[in-house]
Each structure stands twice: as C-alpha cells, then as structure tokens.
Design a protein around this motif. Structure first.
Motif, PDB file in Angstrom:
ATOM      1  N   LEU A  13       0.813  -1.214   0.000  1.00 39.23           N
ATOM      2  CA  LEU A  13       0.000   0.000   0.000  1.00 39.23           C
ATOM      3  C   LEU A  13       0.849   1.268   0.000  1.00 39.23           C
ATOM      4  O   LEU A  13       0.397   2.305  -0.456  1.00 39.23           O
ATOM      5  N   LYS A  14       2.075   1.175   0.481  1.00 37.63           N
ATOM      6  CA  LYS A  14       2.963   2.337   0.359  1.00 37.63           C
ATOM      7  C   LYS A  14       3.081   2.735  -1.106  1.00 37.63           C
ATOM      8  O   LYS A  14       3.306   3.889  -1.425  1.00 37.63           O
ATOM      9  N   GLY A  15       2.977   1.757  -1.978  1.00 38.52           N
ATOM     10  CA  GLY A  15       3.022   2.056  -3.405  1.00 38.52           C
ATOM     11  C   GLY A  15       1.661   2.383  -3.991  1.00 38.52           C
ATOM     12  O   GLY A  15       1.534   3.247  -4.833  1.00 38.52           O
ATOM     13  N   PHE A  16       0.624   1.694  -3.524  1.00 28.83           N
ATOM     14  CA  PHE A  16      -0.675   1.795  -4.201  1.00 28.83           C
ATOM     15  C   PHE A  16      -1.527   2.982  -3.753  1.00 28.83           C
ATOM     16  O   PHE A  16      -2.537   3.284  -4.375  1.00 28.83           O
ATOM     17  N   ILE A  17      -1.167   3.634  -2.649  1.00 29.11           N
ATOM     18  CA  ILE A  17      -1.953   4.798  -2.214  1.00 29.11           C
ATOM     19  C   ILE A  17      -1.915   5.877  -3.288  1.00 29.11           C
ATOM     20  O   ILE A  17      -0.876   6.134  -3.877  1.00 29.11           O
ATOM     21  N   ARG A  18      -3.050   6.498  -3.557  1.00 27.54           N
ATOM     22  CA  ARG A  18      -3.095   7.605  -4.508  1.00 27.54           C
ATOM     23  C   ARG A  18      -3.709   8.820  -3.829  1.00 27.54           C
ATOM     24  O   ARG A  18      -4.862   8.764  -3.390  1.00 27.54           O
ATOM     25  N   PHE A  19      -2.940   9.908  -3.740  1.00 26.48           N
ATOM     26  CA  PHE A  19      -3.468  11.131  -3.150  1.00 26.48           C
ATOM     27  C   PHE A  19      -4.144  11.971  -4.222  1.00 26.48           C
ATOM     28  O   PHE A  19      -3.713  12.008  -5.367  1.00 26.48           O
ATOM     29  N   THR A  20      -5.212  12.666  -3.818  1.00 28.78           N
ATOM     30  CA  THR A  20      -5.749  13.722  -4.676  1.00 28.78           C
ATOM     31  C   THR A  20      -5.575  15.030  -3.922  1.00 28.78           C
ATOM     32  O   THR A  20      -5.585  15.051  -2.692  1.00 28.78           O
ATOM     33  N   TYR A  69      -5.318  14.059  -0.024  1.00 30.29           N
ATOM     34  CA  TYR A  69      -6.258  13.139   0.600  1.00 30.29           C
ATOM     35  C   TYR A  69      -6.235  11.800  -0.130  1.00 30.29           C
ATOM     36  O   TYR A  69      -6.252  11.753  -1.354  1.00 30.29           O
ATOM     37  N   ALA A  70      -6.153  10.709   0.629  1.00 31.56           N
ATOM     38  CA  ALA A  70      -6.141   9.387  -0.004  1.00 31.56           C
ATOM     39  C   ALA A  70      -7.034   8.429   0.754  1.00 31.56           C
ATOM     40  O   ALA A  70      -7.119   8.474   1.979  1.00 31.56           O
ATOM     41  N   LYS A  71      -7.718   7.571   0.004  1.00 28.57           N
ATOM     42  CA  LYS A  71      -8.515   6.513   0.623  1.00 28.57           C
ATOM     43  C   LYS A  71      -7.783   5.195   0.446  1.00 28.57           C
ATOM     44  O   LYS A  71      -7.216   4.945  -0.612  1.00 28.57           O
ATOM     45  N   SER A  75     -10.169  -0.309  -6.518  1.00 31.82           N
ATOM     46  CA  SER A  75     -11.143   0.779  -6.413  1.00 31.82           C
ATOM     47  C   SER A  75     -10.488   2.087  -5.994  1.00 31.82           C
ATOM     48  O   SER A  75     -11.000   3.154  -6.289  1.00 31.82           O
ATOM     49  N   ASN A  76      -9.345   2.036  -5.319  1.00 33.16           N
ATOM     50  CA  ASN A  76      -8.690   3.271  -4.906  1.00 33.16           C
ATOM     51  C   ASN A  76      -7.440   3.603  -5.707  1.00 33.16           C
ATOM     52  O   ASN A  76      -6.707   4.517  -5.367  1.00 33.16           O
ATOM     53  N   ILE A  77      -7.190   2.856  -6.771  1.00 33.74           N
ATOM     54  CA  ILE A  77      -6.029   3.156  -7.609  1.00 33.74           C
ATOM     55  C   ILE A  77      -6.552   3.792  -8.888  1.00 33.74           C
ATOM     56  O   ILE A  77      -7.208   3.122  -9.689  1.00 33.74           O
ATOM     57  N   ILE A  78      -6.274   5.088  -9.075  1.00 34.44           N
ATOM     58  CA  ILE A  78      -7.013   5.809 -10.118  1.00 34.44           C
ATOM     59  C   ILE A  78      -6.841   5.211 -11.512  1.00 34.44           C
ATOM     60  O   ILE A  78      -7.805   5.102 -12.247  1.00 34.44           O
ATOM     61  N   ARG A 128       1.543  12.965  -5.308  1.00 34.38           N
ATOM     62  CA  ARG A 128       0.316  12.165  -5.298  1.00 34.38           C
ATOM     63  C   ARG A 128       0.614  10.678  -5.132  1.00 34.38           C
ATOM     64  O   ARG A 128      -0.267   9.847  -5.253  1.00 34.38           O
ATOM     65  N   ASN A 129       1.897  10.352  -4.931  1.00 38.42           N
ATOM     66  CA  ASN A 129       2.338   8.974  -4.707  1.00 38.42           C
ATOM     67  C   ASN A 129       2.094   8.059  -5.909  1.00 38.42           C
ATOM     68  O   ASN A 129       1.818   6.882  -5.758  1.00 38.42           O
ATOM     69  N   TYR A 130       2.199   8.609  -7.130  1.00 40.93           N
ATOM     70  CA  TYR A 130       2.088   7.752  -8.307  1.00 40.93           C
ATOM     71  C   TYR A 130       3.413   7.046  -8.575  1.00 40.93           C
ATOM     72  O   TYR A 130       3.437   5.980  -9.172  1.00 40.93           O
ATOM     73  N   ILE A 131       4.516   7.686  -8.178  1.00 40.34           N
ATOM     74  CA  ILE A 131       5.828   7.173  -8.572  1.00 40.34           C
ATOM     75  C   ILE A 131       6.816   7.233  -7.415  1.00 40.34           C
ATOM     76  O   ILE A 131       6.601   7.922  -6.427  1.00 40.34           O
TER      77      ILE A 131
END
Lengths: 248, 404
Positions: free
Chosen positions: A125-132, A140-142, A235-238, B98-101
C-alpha cells in the motif's frame, strides 16, 4: 465454563492482560475485545487492569524484534491473533532469544507468517496509495486494507512528505490519519466532517495517459498484473478505476 | 503539442527499457520532498505485468543514431518530441506528491552530440534536486561517448547510473548498431565502478541486453553476464525479449517475443548471483541453451543426480541451495532452526520450502519421502514437468479432437 478474557482494543492493554495471565499461570480459552458475544459454554471476564507501560519498555529493551512481531500480529485481521500472541509471549519467557528459530512451534510459525502478511500489505500500500489534491492544498487518499496498517503507512509518509498536509482514510477500519506538518493524529471517522472538493484533474489525466502507454502490447499478461496488484485494491487506484470503466 | 501528447510519445519510446527498480538507495529527506526506500517500492503494475515504480521517460526521442532494433532510430518516420527541464520537473514533482511514482528514470535519444545531451540531462536533474529539493530516487542513463567530467557530475546527482550493453557480443553490436561501440559502454561501467561510493551512484549500476534479435546462444549471454558481474560489480543485468518494432532484413521476424527464454535467463541470473552457481554448472558447449520445459536449477539437479538426495539436517548452506524448491530464505531458516530441533518433512513446509519440487531431492533424518526405488531420473523428470500448469494445459489442448 470456558473463560474469555476481555481487553480494550489497544496493544498496550492486550500485553498488560497477557503478562498478568502468564504471571498467575492462567490459561485462557480465548482473549477478545469487549464486543465479543460469548456462546453457551463461555463467559466473558473483564479484569479492568491498569495499563502497564513498563512491559513494553522491558520488551523493547530485551526483545525488540519479537515485540515488533507481536505488534504486527496485533494489527492483523486474524481472528485468532490474541491467542497466538499469548502463546508467543508465553514461549518467549521459556526460550528467550531462541524462540524465533523454533518454527516447529505453531505459535511461532503462525506469528511469523501473520506478521509477514501484515508487513507485506503495508509495503504494497505504500506504493498503491493515490493522493488527490483538495482545494485547500491538502492531499487526501482513501485506502481499503485488510489489516490495520494505517499507522505504518502514516509513519512512512511522515518521512516522505514532511512539508505537506495530508489525510489517509482507512475505509475498512473507519480510521483517519491526519498530518499537520508536525504530528500524526489518528481519528475515528465518526468524529470528522470532511469537505472533499478536489482541484483540477490535470495530473491524474497525465498519469492515466502515461499508464496506458507504458505497458507493452506484445507482452500483455493480466494474470501477472493481478498477482502483483490484487483486484481488491483497484477501487482506490485511479489508473485501475479507469480500466474498469473501459472494460465495462 | 500538449503536455499529454509529449508524455505519451516520450513514455512510448522509453517503455522498452526493462529496468524499473528503485531499490538500494538510502537517500534521506533533507527538508524537501521525498526520500528513497532501501527495498524499493512498486507503485503500479502495467498491463504486461511489469512493475511501474519510476516515471520512465526519454528527454527526447530525436536521435542522430540509426540502430536497427530501436524505435527511435534516425531513419524511422515517427512523431518526435522534446521535454524542457521545467516540464520534466513539474510532472515528476506532481506525480510524486500524489504517490504515483517512486522517482524519475531519465534516458534520452542523442541530439547534437553525446556531451550536449548529457548536459541537458544534468541541467534537468540539477533543477529537480536544487530548486525543487527533490530527494526521491533518480535513475539516469549515461549516454555512451559522453566525457568523464559529465559522468562525474551526473553520478553525484542520481541514485543509479547505467548504460545498456544492448547486445551480448560486439559482432552483433557492429551489425545492428553501427554507430555504437561496446567500448564506450564498458568505459562508463568502469568509471562508475571505480567512483562508486555513498555519494556517487549509491544504488549502483545495471545494464540491459536484448534477447533473440541476434544469433547468440544462452551460453554466450550468460557468459557475458557473468563477466559483467565480475568486472563491473553490476547490481543487475536485465534481459529484454526482442520485440520487432522495425522491419529490416538484418532483423529476425518473430511472431511472439521469446518470453519463456527471457524467463529462463532471469532464473539463471539469480542462480549466479545468489545461489553460488557458475555458468559452467548450468550450461556447457554441448548443451548451450536452456531447457524450456524445466527451470535451470531442476535441470542441473537432474543432470547431477549422483549428488542427491541431500540430507536436510546435515547439508551445508550451498548444498541446500542446490536443491530445487529451496531458496535463499528457506535455506537460511533450515540452518538456523536445525541447531534447536531435528527437522522433519512437516517442518519444511512451515519454512517456506516448495515440497512438491524438493521432495525428490532430499532426505530428512535419512528418510526419503517416496519409495526409494523411485529415485530415478525419468520418474523425477516427468513428474517435475507435469507439475507445471502451463504444460499441463497445452497437453490437454493437443489431445482435443476439435482443435481449431
């Protein structure tokens, strides 16, 4: 009657209870949080022990790695985790530093396996979190983890994004971690109202364009992709959310 | 041209580079944005199953060279684009926040001259490190032929600096990439090796070879890898199955990229780096290519059956590593645990040993798992091959009467 010992859902309280039980040679049928409903042959016992921070200090000084493992097991969603920690702690008194090599003991192999699973999920999840980015510059990330890994994630991002305001929202455990450029606060989602107005999606679009380009068509391998990035997180990975819409 | 079009063109040109690892650096956050993670972090997985951890782009896909296998060769009529340093910084920073990379992977086609191209890359990365205070991972491709002062400057800014050897022998390189020579590449590798430190390319260097574009055998390729690991302390050699992007009479026409072969090469590469094998153990001039049905370690074990079965409770670390189904982690666990108790087949499962493969090659307390009369090459080989689900499925379809 089978005795179920009750603890408040904190790691410190669990360790306090376990230390008490082992000290007086009490073998519990199980250890549970207060929302456990006992069956016909069981009774709940609440001891109301005072939290004993000394025990953590003691373990930290003498058994820091086993303590870490017990903590990760505590964070897991395993239904039997309290009992596993109990037996792990009990055997730690007996075998001390050799305990971790005793993989033929069930409590050791189970603890190591569960703690590995928890750390693995946190790492993914350290990798898969996506902030907007919200309109007030807050990121903000879910997330929807199986285990309660929010605190591990929050500590990771505290080091990584120290000069940003960010919120990580764990939907499955109904918890939020909020960072104000100094400290992390863990808050139950009931106690907070959020205005989730996000800013423009320029960079989200750019990212999705990049994502769609970078895969090599001739090597397409969806099985392999899903092995590494399980569908439960999509669902939370854009970029994957968009993939779902495309295939529909 | 919009930023999105540029990004699409320059990511499309960069995607054939296999390396995307972000591990090996302990760069700390020094008041700016980001840090490196020693184990590396994968942020996404592309539709081909490869991890995406870095923003992998070319600075430009314009190139003065005409390498036959390359999409960006001079003689190809494709859309060309160039990023300005500011554009690269803006995308990197905003993706990272945004933690994409996990960071940036910057490579480039060659414009004007190798030195000119390197200077532009250095300008970009300097901007990222100083103006934007970016402490995330950066992997830069060194341009073959660039001067040493530039290599020195770039190496101090990045976590990994690498140069691609592209083809396993210099004869092939001459044939397909007439403007490149392998001296220029090995010169970079030697320079990076000699200057490697905590402050210069902390995560080390890697390289890449294209597999299946030329006639080399697996033995040639592995021998090249072995010598590269020895002479330049490389962290990794990447193997990239050749995908025909250009048509040229010098290039083979392949229906599908040789992915299984690539897989076997990676397996053998691991055996070299972590399992104490040498190339001569796994391949020989009479047997120069990998068995596509069996992984290299199982193949080795079957050809050296006299060394087996190994006794789990007494075999040393390197002997344990030779057993199919036992890896580095499980071998270490066995060594540690057996000081405290005698290991049985049941315990092996809890230690992460893949018993369905290992059971043919081991004994526990002098007990063999199966009937001793079954310890024969044919029996073990057919069982190992049948366990592979892919083979199983393809056999089933061959039996079908109504094959399309």
């Amino acid at each position: 009657m089978n005795k179920i010992y009750i603890y408040e859902d904190t790691f410190l309280n669990l360790l306090t209870l376990i230390a008490y039980l082992t000290q007086y040679h009490v073998t519990p049928t199980n250890i549970k949080t207060s929302n456990y409903s006992p069956n016909l042959f069981e009774e709940n016992i609440t001891l109301n022990l005072k939290n004993n921070p000394k025990i953590i200090a003691y373990l930290k000084e003498n058994y820091s790695y086993p303590l870490k493992i017990m903590y990760y097991v505590y964070l897991s969603s395993d239904t039997n985790k309290e009992l596993i920690i109990y037996y792990f702690y009990l055997n730690l008194q007996k075998y001390r530093h050799q305990l971790l090599n005793m993989r033929n003991l069930k409590c050791v192999s189970a603890s190591l396996k569960i703690s590995h699973y928890v750390q693995n999920e946190a790492h993914k999840l350290k990798g898969f979190i996506r902030f907007t980015e919200l309109t007030n510059k807050v990121l903000y990330a879910k997330v929807n983890p199986t285990n309660n890994v929010l605190i591990i994630l929050a500590n990771h991002f505290k080091k990584r994004l120290p000069n940003e305001y960010w919120i990580i929202h764990d939907e499955n455990h109904h918890l939020l971690s909020i960072y104000d450029k100094k400290n992390i606060y863990l808050i139950n989602e009931k106690n907070l109202q959020l205005n989730l107005q996000s800013t423009s999606t320029t960079y989200e679009d750019l990212w999705c364009a990049f994502y769609d380009t970078i895969g090599i068509k001739e090597r397409k391998n969806i099985r392999c992709q899903m092995n590494f990035m399980p569908k439960k997180y999509w669902s939370n990975i854009i970029e994957m959310r968009n993939q779902n819409e495309k295939s529909n | 041209m919009t930023l999105k079009e540029k990004l699409t063109i320059l990511a499309d040109s960069a995607k054939y580079d296999a390396s995307c690892s972000s591990s090996g650096s302990t760069r700390k956050n020094t008041g700016g944005l980001g840090n490196a993670s020693y184990s590396g972090i994968c942020h996404s997985f592309a539709s081909d199953g490869r991890c995406i951890s870095l923003l992998k782009i070319l600075m430009t896909n314009c190139c003065i060279y005409d390498c036959k296998y390359c999409l960006n060769r001079k003689s190809n009529n494709i859309k060309r684009a160039i990023f300005t340093p500011e554009e690269i910084c803006a995308i990197t920073i905003n993706f990272y926040r945004r933690n994409y990379i996990e960071g940036l992977f910057l490579s480039s086609g060659i414009i004007k001259s190798p030195d000119y191209t390197m200077e532009l890359m250095i300008k970009t990365i300097t901007l990222l490190r100083t103006k934007y205070h970016f402490n995330g991972y950066i992997h830069a491709k060194a341009i073959p032929g660039a001067s040493e002062p530039l290599l020195k400057k770039l190496g101090k800014l990045v976590d990994r600096l690498s140069a691609n050897i592209e083809l396993p022998t210099s004869a092939s390189l001459k044939l397909l990439a007439p403007n490149k020579n392998d001296n220029a590449v090995t010169k970079i590798m030697a320079y990076v090796k000699n200057n490697h430190s905590k402050y210069y390319v902390p995560a080390g260097q890697s390289t890449q070879m294209i597999i299946g574009a030329t006639k080399e055998t697996d033995l040639d390729i592995m021998a090249k890898s072995e010598s590269l690991y020895k002479s330049y302390n490389l962290k990794r050699v990447f193997y990239s199955a050749y995908i025909p992007v250009n048509h040229d009479k010098l290039l083979p026409t392949l229906q599908t990229p040789p992915l299984k072969r690539e897989n076997r090469l990676y397996q053998a590469d691991w055996l070299l780096r972590y399992y104490g094998f040498t190339v001569n153990d796994i391949l020989s001039p009479d047997n120069p290519n990998f068995n596509l049905l069996l992984d290299p370690k199982a193949d080795y074990a079957l050809r050296h059956l006299a060394e087996f079965p190994k006794e789990i409770n007494t075999a040393n670390y390197y002997e344990l590593l030779k057993v199919p189904g036992i890896g580095v982690t499980s071998a270490k666990r066995i060594i540690k645990s057996r000081a405290y108790f005698k290991i049985t087949f049941n315990d092996l499962k809890k230690m992460g040993v893949v018993l369905k493969r290992a059971k043919y090659f081991i004994t526990c307390n002098n007990r063999y798992c199966l009937d001793k009369s079954l310890f024969k090459k044919d029996f073990i080989e057919s069982n190992l091959i049948l366990e592979n689900p892919q083979i199983h499925n393809s056999n089933l379809t061959q039996l079908s009467l109504f094959h399309e």
